[in-house]
Design a protein around this motif. Sequence first.
Motif, mmCIF file in Angstrom:
data_model
loop_
_atom_site.group_PDB
_atom_site.id
_atom_site.type_symbol
_atom_site.label_atom_id
_atom_site.label_comp_id
_atom_site.label_asym_id
_atom_site.label_seq_id
_atom_site.Cartn_x
_atom_site.Cartn_y
_atom_site.Cartn_z
ATOM 1 N N LEU A 57 0.383 -0.686 -0.164
ATOM 2 C CA LEU A 57 -0.557 -0.104 -0.158
ATOM 3 C C LEU A 57 0.963 0.623 0.309
ATOM 4 N N GLN A 58 1.931 1.346 1.040
ATOM 5 C CA GLN A 58 2.912 2.642 1.094
ATOM 6 C C GLN A 58 3.569 2.634 -0.618
ATOM 7 N N THR A 59 3.624 1.759 -0.895
ATOM 8 C CA THR A 59 4.722 1.422 -2.269
ATOM 9 C C THR A 59 3.548 1.471 -3.550
ATOM 10 N N SER A 60 2.471 1.790 -3.971
ATOM 11 C CA SER A 60 1.626 2.339 -4.833
ATOM 12 C C SER A 60 1.440 3.214 -5.232
ATOM 13 N N VAL A 61 1.649 4.521 -3.797
ATOM 14 C CA VAL A 61 1.660 5.852 -3.700
ATOM 15 C C VAL A 61 3.060 6.308 -4.820
ATOM 16 N N ILE A 62 4.140 5.650 -3.948
ATOM 17 C CA ILE A 62 5.380 6.310 -4.653
ATOM 18 C C ILE A 62 5.317 5.763 -6.194
ATOM 19 N N GLY A 63 4.909 4.823 -6.182
ATOM 20 C CA GLY A 63 5.025 3.934 -7.558
ATOM 21 C C GLY A 63 4.181 4.554 -8.856
ATOM 22 N N LEU A 64 3.480 5.322 -8.687
ATOM 23 C CA LEU A 64 2.322 5.783 -9.696
ATOM 24 C C LEU A 64 3.067 7.484 -9.643
ATOM 25 N N LEU A 65 3.325 7.696 -8.887
ATOM 26 C CA LEU A 65 4.116 8.969 -8.929
ATOM 27 C C LEU A 65 5.647 9.004 -9.310
ATOM 28 N N GLY A 66 6.505 7.862 -9.547
ATOM 29 C CA GLY A 66 7.894 7.530 -10.047
ATOM 30 C C GLY A 66 7.631 7.356 -10.924
ATOM 31 N N LEU A 196 -3.475 -1.815 -9.637
ATOM 32 C CA LEU A 196 -3.671 -0.632 -10.372
ATOM 33 C C LEU A 196 -1.994 -0.215 -10.529
ATOM 34 N N LEU A 197 -1.212 -0.101 -9.642
ATOM 35 C CA LEU A 197 0.068 -0.347 -9.737
ATOM 36 C C LEU A 197 0.829 -0.844 -11.041
ATOM 37 N N LEU A 198 0.201 -2.177 -10.678
ATOM 38 C CA LEU A 198 0.593 -3.190 -11.908
ATOM 39 C C LEU A 198 0.227 -2.754 -13.062
ATOM 40 N N LEU A 251 -4.416 9.968 -9.326
ATOM 41 C CA LEU A 251 -4.097 9.064 -9.661
ATOM 42 C C LEU A 251 -4.122 8.553 -8.290
ATOM 43 N N ALA A 252 -2.917 8.713 -8.185
ATOM 44 C CA ALA A 252 -1.763 8.930 -6.761
ATOM 45 C C ALA A 252 -2.962 9.258 -5.978
ATOM 46 N N GLY A 253 -2.967 10.058 -5.810
ATOM 47 C CA GLY A 253 -4.106 11.449 -5.262
ATOM 48 C C GLY A 253 -5.222 10.082 -4.799
ATOM 49 N N ASN A 254 -5.565 9.784 -5.513
ATOM 50 C CA ASN A 254 -7.331 8.851 -5.290
ATOM 51 C C ASN A 254 -7.138 8.296 -4.671
ATOM 52 N N GLY A 299 13.392 0.763 -7.672
ATOM 53 C CA GLY A 299 13.386 1.325 -7.172
ATOM 54 C C GLY A 299 12.683 2.014 -5.717
ATOM 55 N N ALA A 300 10.973 2.191 -6.345
ATOM 56 C CA ALA A 300 9.816 2.743 -5.470
ATOM 57 C C ALA A 300 10.404 1.297 -4.101
ATOM 58 N N PHE A 301 10.144 -0.245 -4.451
ATOM 59 C CA PHE A 301 9.895 -1.056 -3.755
ATOM 60 C C PHE A 301 11.277 -0.955 -3.027
ATOM 61 N N ILE A 302 12.720 -0.615 -2.870
ATOM 62 C CA ILE A 302 13.377 -0.399 -1.725
ATOM 63 C C ILE A 302 13.204 1.523 -1.369
ATOM 64 N N ILE A 303 12.323 2.246 -1.616
ATOM 65 C CA ILE A 303 12.422 3.611 -0.643
ATOM 66 C C ILE A 303 10.800 2.605 0.356
#
Length: 341
Positions: A57-66, A196-198, A251-254, A299-303
């Motif tokens: 869940l945490q990575t999904s937002v970072i991933g979409l932005l990334g 959604l991220l995938l 989308l990440a905001g939603n 990188g998103a999963f590392i963060i």
Amino acid sequence: MSDASKPAPGAGIGTLLMGGDYMHRMSALLTLVLLVLGFALASQSFFSVNNGLTILLQTSVIGLLGIGLTLVILTGGIDLSVGSVLALSGVISAMAVKAGVPVVPAMTLGVVAGAACGAFNGFVITKMRIPPFVATLGMMLIARGVALQLTGAAPISRLGEGFGVLGNGALFRMVEMQPNGFPKVIFPGIPYPAILLLITAVGVAYLLRRRQIGRHIYATGSNEEAARLSGVRVDRTKLYAYTMSGALAGLAGNVLMSRLVTAQPSEGVMYELDAIAAAVIGGASLSGGIGTISGTMIGAFIIGILRNGLNMAGVSAFIQQIVIGFVVIGAVWIDQVRNRQ
């Protein structure tokens, strides 16, 4: 020679640069594995199902932005506004729901608002010739200011259960009612944000590898003047990249506001740095033309895992910022060394 018969500009360049990026992605993947092993040894609960879902869940937002940042960075630009656009888009979606608009159209309106912010960035950069850093810094202030003004700096709550489905729902979730009347989760399911991220990652990766616009993005970042002489519409390509970055921020905001079931106009602060870090750690070059979506996901999963592991270890949020800062500096330094070589 007609446009249809010309060789696709940047086709060879993109393949070559993605091949050169392979070792960087492998080193990032190795770093990810070492982080997982280290935190797993430090805490027995790291490999728990609940913690795994939290990381997703945490990575999904970072991933979409990334992903959006990767498109912009590939053109040789930068987008500092995605955190503020995330907040504005979430606020607009929530206000639409409050006004009686159904959830799906309301969230679509939020994504459109994000895309509009990105398109404005692209227009200012391509037509007014303002550097991306300054243009997106201005949008960062504008979007945040609009979000705070619309809400009076107060959160928007009581949005209903339907608003929380995207952020808190899961596919294949299995729940069993116990004799005492309380539900028991048999299988937590796959969170919708992760799905959604995938889907987004696969779609954008296909666009970059197989579609003409993807080759044009690589060509623009590799050598803008050469791309222009080859027939690439550089301004249109940049406009597309910034619009996509804004839409994905929306989308990440939603997703984020749906998780909270509350629209917070102050959300998304410093998220742009996490997104940039994810792209750079995954191999994207800040000079443009180099980077892949798969690298950004690593990188998103590392963060995400780094923040999660440090949280479980009781490290304060301030120290986490320091650690992430050093990670970003290290990733950019490695990028500079690679460029010199």
